[in-house]
Scaffold this motif. Structure first.
Motif, PDB file in Angstrom:
ATOM      1  N   HIS A  50      34.657  42.691  42.455  1.00 34.26           N
ATOM      2  CA  HIS A  50      34.997  42.421  41.064  1.00 34.26           C
ATOM      3  C   HIS A  50      36.495  42.293  40.834  1.00 34.26           C
ATOM      4  O   HIS A  50      36.952  42.224  39.693  1.00 34.26           O
ATOM      5  CB  HIS A  50      34.413  43.502  40.148  1.00 34.26           C
ATOM      6  CG  HIS A  50      34.801  44.890  40.535  1.00 34.26           C
ATOM      7  ND1 HIS A  50      34.069  45.637  41.426  1.00 34.26           N
ATOM      8  CD2 HIS A  50      35.852  45.645  40.160  1.00 34.26           C
ATOM      9  CE1 HIS A  50      34.639  46.816  41.584  1.00 34.26           C
ATOM     10  NE2 HIS A  50      35.733  46.842  40.834  1.00 34.26           N
ATOM     11  N   ASP A  51      37.295  42.309  41.934  1.00 38.74           N
ATOM     12  CA  ASP A  51      38.723  42.022  41.791  1.00 38.74           C
ATOM     13  C   ASP A  51      39.223  41.428  43.107  1.00 38.74           C
ATOM     14  O   ASP A  51      38.553  41.474  44.131  1.00 38.74           O
ATOM     15  CB  ASP A  51      39.525  43.287  41.419  1.00 38.74           C
ATOM     16  CG  ASP A  51      39.323  44.422  42.406  1.00 38.74           C
ATOM     17  OD1 ASP A  51      39.455  44.186  43.627  1.00 38.74           O
ATOM     18  OD2 ASP A  51      39.030  45.545  41.969  1.00 38.74           O
ATOM     19  N   PHE A  52      40.426  40.861  43.063  1.00 42.13           N
ATOM     20  CA  PHE A  52      40.950  40.162  44.240  1.00 42.13           C
ATOM     21  C   PHE A  52      41.347  41.122  45.357  1.00 42.13           C
ATOM     22  O   PHE A  52      41.317  40.750  46.527  1.00 42.13           O
ATOM     23  CB  PHE A  52      42.139  39.282  43.841  1.00 42.13           C
ATOM     24  CG  PHE A  52      41.734  38.113  42.992  1.00 42.13           C
ATOM     25  CD1 PHE A  52      40.756  37.234  43.420  1.00 42.13           C
ATOM     26  CD2 PHE A  52      42.322  37.885  41.756  1.00 42.13           C
ATOM     27  CE1 PHE A  52      40.366  36.147  42.647  1.00 42.13           C
ATOM     28  CE2 PHE A  52      41.944  36.803  40.974  1.00 42.13           C
ATOM     29  CZ  PHE A  52      40.962  35.943  41.426  1.00 42.13           C
ATOM     30  N   ASP A  53      41.728  42.356  45.011  1.00 37.75           N
ATOM     31  CA  ASP A  53      42.060  43.331  46.054  1.00 37.75           C
ATOM     32  C   ASP A  53      40.858  43.591  46.966  1.00 37.75           C
ATOM     33  O   ASP A  53      40.981  43.598  48.195  1.00 37.75           O
ATOM     34  CB  ASP A  53      42.532  44.647  45.429  1.00 37.75           C
ATOM     35  CG  ASP A  53      43.974  44.575  44.968  1.00 37.75           C
ATOM     36  OD1 ASP A  53      44.691  43.659  45.422  1.00 37.75           O
ATOM     37  OD2 ASP A  53      44.380  45.423  44.162  1.00 37.75           O
ATOM     38  N   LEU A 113      48.253  34.496  41.744  1.00 32.04           N
ATOM     39  CA  LEU A 113      48.777  33.918  42.978  1.00 32.04           C
ATOM     40  C   LEU A 113      49.236  35.057  43.879  1.00 32.04           C
ATOM     41  O   LEU A 113      50.064  35.879  43.474  1.00 32.04           O
ATOM     42  CB  LEU A 113      49.937  32.960  42.696  1.00 32.04           C
ATOM     43  CG  LEU A 113      50.648  32.389  43.935  1.00 32.04           C
ATOM     44  CD1 LEU A 113      49.684  31.539  44.761  1.00 32.04           C
ATOM     45  CD2 LEU A 113      51.874  31.574  43.541  1.00 32.04           C
ATOM     46  N   ASP A 114      48.692  35.099  45.085  1.00 33.38           N
ATOM     47  CA  ASP A 114      49.099  36.136  46.034  1.00 33.38           C
ATOM     48  C   ASP A 114      48.854  35.628  47.451  1.00 33.38           C
ATOM     49  O   ASP A 114      47.905  34.870  47.709  1.00 33.38           O
ATOM     50  CB  ASP A 114      48.321  37.431  45.790  1.00 33.38           C
ATOM     51  CG  ASP A 114      48.964  38.618  46.507  1.00 33.38           C
ATOM     52  OD1 ASP A 114      50.112  38.468  46.987  1.00 33.38           O
ATOM     53  OD2 ASP A 114      48.326  39.685  46.581  1.00 33.38           O
ATOM     54  N   THR A 115      49.710  36.049  48.371  1.00 37.79           N
ATOM     55  CA  THR A 115      49.594  35.668  49.778  1.00 37.79           C
ATOM     56  C   THR A 115      49.657  36.926  50.630  1.00 37.79           C
ATOM     57  O   THR A 115      50.592  37.719  50.485  1.00 37.79           O
ATOM     58  CB  THR A 115      50.724  34.706  50.193  1.00 37.79           C
ATOM     59  OG1 THR A 115      50.730  33.574  49.313  1.00 37.79           O
ATOM     60  CG2 THR A 115      50.523  34.232  51.624  1.00 37.79           C
ATOM     61  N   ARG A 116      48.675  37.102  51.502  1.00 43.49           N
ATOM     62  CA  ARG A 116      48.617  38.291  52.351  1.00 43.49           C
ATOM     63  C   ARG A 116      48.237  37.893  53.769  1.00 43.49           C
ATOM     64  O   ARG A 116      47.611  36.860  53.994  1.00 43.49           O
ATOM     65  CB  ARG A 116      47.600  39.302  51.813  1.00 43.49           C
ATOM     66  CG  ARG A 116      47.844  39.707  50.363  1.00 43.49           C
ATOM     67  CD  ARG A 116      46.870  40.765  49.901  1.00 43.49           C
ATOM     68  NE  ARG A 116      46.948  40.981  48.467  1.00 43.49           N
ATOM     69  CZ  ARG A 116      46.262  41.912  47.810  1.00 43.49           C
ATOM     70  NH1 ARG A 116      45.432  42.713  48.461  1.00 43.49           N
ATOM     71  NH2 ARG A 116      46.385  42.049  46.504  1.00 43.49           N
TER      72      ARG A 116
END
Length: 381
Positions: free
Chosen positions: A168-171, A198-201
């Motif tokens: 239910h979340d991007f993490d 926007l995130d890059t990991r």
């Protein structure tokens, strides 16, 4: 002399008689030969030469041919070699001894060239069939390992597909993606990009400046773009994957990206829906306050009208109670309608939360994952 049909073989010749040694080398000149004169030399030579066939004299200086053969059979480099004894001893007992220590054939001296070549071809063919069988076993083993690896990869992706239904979340989505990446031994960088996020990991935690620049400039690339020897970029509408070593995962990664894309869209849809539910609930609360204020104003105006018309004295006590009851009943009806709106919102919210609950086995895995994060057993970037 007849020509052999087998390919050249590595043949170790253990013979101390110079004339016999020379004759053997002349007859077998088409092969790769290693001549030695004693059992000790044969054992030493076999370590690096790895003979496919051995021609072994029995009567040798030092250890005899029987003991030499027995030693060769215990060596990794020679235990599969075909051993042909060549000796002037010609009794049944000699042949039994030769067979007992691991010999494959026996030729009596003086030898006939045609018999020698015939037996070299016979046992050379056995060597080739044995090698072919081993190659087949190795190929089958490799194929089995590939099938097992592929099945394991599919199982990991299948678990990820299931997990995306309950992230239910991007993490949490990042966590499950990188968990799957580690299971299939995928070194990669993932970028999730939506209208509001926007995130890059990286699975390793490290992203070089060049890698970041490639991701930022990848919008002109196709859906799957391979470059270099092992690298690839997968570009879906809301996710971009930079793979440092793609290997044999080119097709299965497309399936992984499809699942990731579906998970991203689900999270976005749920977030929007929950936001809309919260807005509707806030709007209902404002409506409740306004209706309550307007109703109170209406009651006051009715009371003022009754007074201004001089109807107060015209109403008996029963009529006043009836009027007050009608006002209160109307207030309750309005409150009930407003409550039903809030109830509908809460029903929608509860339904969304119920859909978010994973099945017990997946919930157990997620709980274990959370414990690993807290204890530091598994890194999350």
């Amino acid at each position: 002399m007849t020509e052999t049909t087998i390919g050249p073989k590595r043949i170790l010749i253990c013979e101390d008689d110079p004339m016999t040694q020379m004759a053997l080398q002349q007859v077998l000149k088409e092969h790769q030969l290693k001549p030695v004169e004693s059992g000790e030399q044969a054992i030493e030579a076999a370590e690096g030469f790895a003979p496919e066939l051995v021609i072994m004299d029995i009567n040798l200086p030092g250890i005899d041919g029987y003991e030499t053969c027995r030693t060769l059979r215990g060596m990794d480099s020679a235990h599969n070699a075909q051993v042909i004894f060549l000796s002037s001893y010609n009794s049944l007992q000699d042949r039994l001894l030769a067979y007992g220590v691991g010999g494959n054939d026996y030729i009596a001296k003086p030898f006939d060239n045609r018999e020698l070549l015939s037996k070299i071809e016979l046992h050379g063919g056995i060597v080739e069939r044995h090698q072919a069988a081993w190659r087949s076993v190795e190929e089958s083993t490799q194929l089995l390992l590939q099938v097992q690896t592929s099945a394991g990869n599919v199982q990991s992706v299948s678990r990820f597909i299931q997990a995306t239904l309950f992230c239910h979340d991007f993490d949490s989505l990042y966590w499950h993606f990188f968990k799957t990446a580690r299971e299939i031994e995928l070194d990669c960088i993932l970028q999730i990009s939506t209208q509001d996020y926007l995130d890059t990991r990286s699975v390793t935690g490290n992203i070089s400046n060049l890698e970041q620049e490639i991701l930022d400039m990848s919008s002109t690339m196709g859906r799957i773009h391979q470059f270099g020897q092992h690298r690839a970029i997968y570009r879906w509408s809301t996710a971009t994957l930079l793979v440092r070593r793609v290997g044999d995962l080119i097709d299965i990664l497309a399936l992984l990206m499809d699942a990731l894309e579906a998970g991203i869209k689900k999270i976005c849809t749920e977030t929007q829906l929950m936001h809309q539910v919260a807005q509707i609930q806030e709007s209902n609360e404002l409506m409740r306050k306004r209706v309550a204020e307007q109703f109170a104003t209406m009651v006051t105006e009715i009371q003022d009208t009754i007074i201004s018309l001089g109807l107060v004295d015209a109403l008996d006590e029963e009529e006043e109670e009836r009027l007050a009851h009608m006002v209160e009943q109307t207030r309750e009806q309005i409150d009930g309608e407003l409550d039903s709106l809030n109830h509908n919102n809460e029903t929608v919210r509860q339904l969304i939360e119920e859909l978010r609950k994973p099945p017990p086995e997946l919930q157990e895995m997620m709980n274990a994952s959370a414990d690993e994060e807290e204890t530091g057993d598994m890194m999350f970037f």
